[in-house]
Design a protein around this motif. Sequence first.
Motif, PDB file in Angstrom:
ATOM      1  N   SER A  17     -10.070  14.360   0.153  1.00 31.81           N
ATOM      2  CA  SER A  17      -8.997  14.299   1.151  1.00 31.81           C
ATOM      3  C   SER A  17      -7.636  14.641   0.558  1.00 31.81           C
ATOM      4  O   SER A  17      -6.638  14.655   1.288  1.00 31.81           O
ATOM      5  CB  SER A  17      -8.933  12.898   1.762  1.00 31.81           C
ATOM      6  N   LYS A  18      -7.591  14.876  -0.756  1.00 33.96           N
ATOM      7  CA  LYS A  18      -6.336  15.159  -1.473  1.00 33.96           C
ATOM      8  C   LYS A  18      -5.317  14.046  -1.204  1.00 33.96           C
ATOM      9  O   LYS A  18      -4.186  14.287  -0.725  1.00 33.96           O
ATOM     10  CB  LYS A  18      -5.771  16.531  -1.073  1.00 33.96           C
ATOM     11  N   TYR A  19      -5.707  12.846  -1.595  1.00 33.84           N
ATOM     12  CA  TYR A  19      -4.966  11.650  -1.207  1.00 33.84           C
ATOM     13  C   TYR A  19      -5.119  10.638  -2.337  1.00 33.84           C
ATOM     14  O   TYR A  19      -6.235  10.388  -2.796  1.00 33.84           O
ATOM     15  CB  TYR A  19      -5.628  11.132   0.070  1.00 33.84           C
ATOM     16  N   ILE A  20      -3.986  10.074  -2.790  1.00 39.91           N
ATOM     17  CA  ILE A  20      -4.079   8.996  -3.768  1.00 39.91           C
ATOM     18  C   ILE A  20      -3.317   7.784  -3.255  1.00 39.91           C
ATOM     19  O   ILE A  20      -2.359   7.929  -2.475  1.00 39.91           O
ATOM     20  CB  ILE A  20      -3.576   9.409  -5.170  1.00 39.91           C
ATOM     21  N   SER A  21      -3.730   6.614  -3.698  1.00 41.34           N
ATOM     22  CA  SER A  21      -3.129   5.370  -3.225  1.00 41.34           C
ATOM     23  C   SER A  21      -2.879   4.430  -4.383  1.00 41.34           C
ATOM     24  O   SER A  21      -3.584   4.473  -5.400  1.00 41.34           O
ATOM     25  CB  SER A  21      -4.055   4.671  -2.212  1.00 41.34           C
ATOM     26  N   SER A  47       0.847  -1.187   0.000  1.00 38.61           N
ATOM     27  CA  SER A  47       0.000   0.000   0.000  1.00 38.61           C
ATOM     28  C   SER A  47       0.883   1.239   0.000  1.00 38.61           C
ATOM     29  O   SER A  47       1.715   1.421   0.889  1.00 38.61           O
ATOM     30  CB  SER A  47      -0.892  -0.009   1.239  1.00 38.61           C
ATOM     31  N   LEU A  48       0.723   2.050  -1.032  1.00 40.52           N
ATOM     32  CA  LEU A  48       1.512   3.271  -1.179  1.00 40.52           C
ATOM     33  C   LEU A  48       0.559   4.450  -1.287  1.00 40.52           C
ATOM     34  O   LEU A  48      -0.543   4.308  -1.821  1.00 40.52           O
ATOM     35  CB  LEU A  48       2.375   3.195  -2.443  1.00 40.52           C
ATOM     36  N   ASN A  49       0.988   5.605  -0.829  1.00 40.98           N
ATOM     37  CA  ASN A  49       0.095   6.756  -0.938  1.00 40.98           C
ATOM     38  C   ASN A  49       0.869   8.057  -1.095  1.00 40.98           C
ATOM     39  O   ASN A  49       2.048   8.141  -0.792  1.00 40.98           O
ATOM     40  CB  ASN A  49      -0.839   6.824   0.262  1.00 40.98           C
ATOM     41  N   CYS A  50       0.163   9.040  -1.598  1.00 41.11           N
ATOM     42  CA  CYS A  50       0.663  10.405  -1.749  1.00 41.11           C
ATOM     43  C   CYS A  50      -0.429  11.361  -1.316  1.00 41.11           C
ATOM     44  O   CYS A  50      -1.616  11.115  -1.570  1.00 41.11           O
ATOM     45  CB  CYS A  50       1.031  10.711  -3.202  1.00 41.11           C
ATOM     46  N   THR A  51      -0.011  12.441  -0.688  1.00 40.63           N
ATOM     47  CA  THR A  51      -0.940  13.522  -0.384  1.00 40.63           C
ATOM     48  C   THR A  51      -0.521  14.751  -1.177  1.00 40.63           C
ATOM     49  O   THR A  51       0.651  14.896  -1.546  1.00 40.63           O
ATOM     50  CB  THR A  51      -0.966  13.843   1.115  1.00 40.63           C
ATOM     51  N   TYR A  52      -1.475  15.617  -1.442  1.00 44.01           N
ATOM     52  CA  TYR A  52      -1.170  16.799  -2.232  1.00 44.01           C
ATOM     53  C   TYR A  52      -1.953  17.987  -1.713  1.00 44.01           C
ATOM     54  O   TYR A  52      -2.916  17.843  -0.959  1.00 44.01           O
ATOM     55  CB  TYR A  52      -1.445  16.544  -3.712  1.00 44.01           C
ATOM     56  N   SER A  53      -1.520  19.167  -2.118  1.00 41.11           N
ATOM     57  CA  SER A  53      -2.133  20.381  -1.578  1.00 41.11           C
ATOM     58  C   SER A  53      -2.955  21.146  -2.621  1.00 41.11           C
ATOM     59  O   SER A  53      -3.822  21.937  -2.243  1.00 41.11           O
ATOM     60  CB  SER A  53      -1.044  21.303  -1.030  1.00 41.11           C
ATOM     61  N   ASN A  54      -2.710  20.935  -3.900  1.00 38.94           N
ATOM     62  CA  ASN A  54      -3.357  21.722  -4.948  1.00 38.94           C
ATOM     63  C   ASN A  54      -4.689  21.084  -5.351  1.00 38.94           C
ATOM     64  O   ASN A  54      -4.712  20.021  -5.962  1.00 38.94           O
ATOM     65  CB  ASN A  54      -2.419  21.821  -6.162  1.00 38.94           C
ATOM     66  N   SER A  55      -5.782  21.746  -5.042  1.00 36.60           N
ATOM     67  CA  SER A  55      -7.096  21.177  -5.338  1.00 36.60           C
ATOM     68  C   SER A  55      -7.387  21.135  -6.836  1.00 36.60           C
ATOM     69  O   SER A  55      -8.368  20.531  -7.264  1.00 36.60           O
ATOM     70  CB  SER A  55      -8.190  21.962  -4.603  1.00 36.60           C
TER      71      SER A  55
END
Lengths: 112, 113
Positions: free
Chosen positions: A69-73, A20-28
């Motif tokens: 949630s600005k979150y990808i997996s 399980s890998l994930n990234c968060t981001y700030s730009n909507s």
Amino acid sequence: QKEVEQDPGPLSVPEGAIVSLNCTYSNSAFQYFMWYRQYSRKGPELLMYTYSSGNKEDGRFTAQVDKSSKYISLFIRDSQPSDSATYLCAMRAFYENNRLAFGKGNQVVVIP
Amino acid sequence: DVKVTQSSRYLVKRTGEKVFLECVQDMDHENMFWYRQDPGLGLRLIYFSYDVKMKEKGDIPEGYSVSREKKERFSLILESTSTNQTSMYLCASSLGRLGQPQHFGDGTRLSIL
């Protein structure tokens, strides 16, 4: 705050486990999302490409996007030693034709 | 399949030398990109081009220039190399339509001594 945050790892898992890998981001405004796989001494290879929110499945790989949630997996089922690589997330705003924002990459080691 | 070919896999040069890195794509892509990749810093965009003879600076253009005389070919030029330009250089290309992913070559590992 960086545009894209990705835990660099390394992440070690036994063969057959779910990765399980994930990234968060700030730009909507990010609307196009990619996962790349990079083997040692090779260039990044496009693994998954999704648009907006939702899930996409391709064989053992599933990409999920949660824009609220600005979150990808990225999930890798039944992991194999050949999945040992660095995984980079990348994303692009809906108005952007050229630039991608990249995570720094997450190293995964699948132990036989 | 998209094929992005970089002319050299490994290069070793001395400080002050001029270096050309060549990249060719075979999919008639409008956009081409040069990145460098360093441990802990990730991928950083040097220059990109959205058409023949067109170029735009990326995030770290200092010390580099580019040339795009033909649609399929994009060159990165290091006019006078320095040791801090030791890195993995990656070329990528993409279609000009909105939202298209980039496809990468296998990179050139450049060492400046």
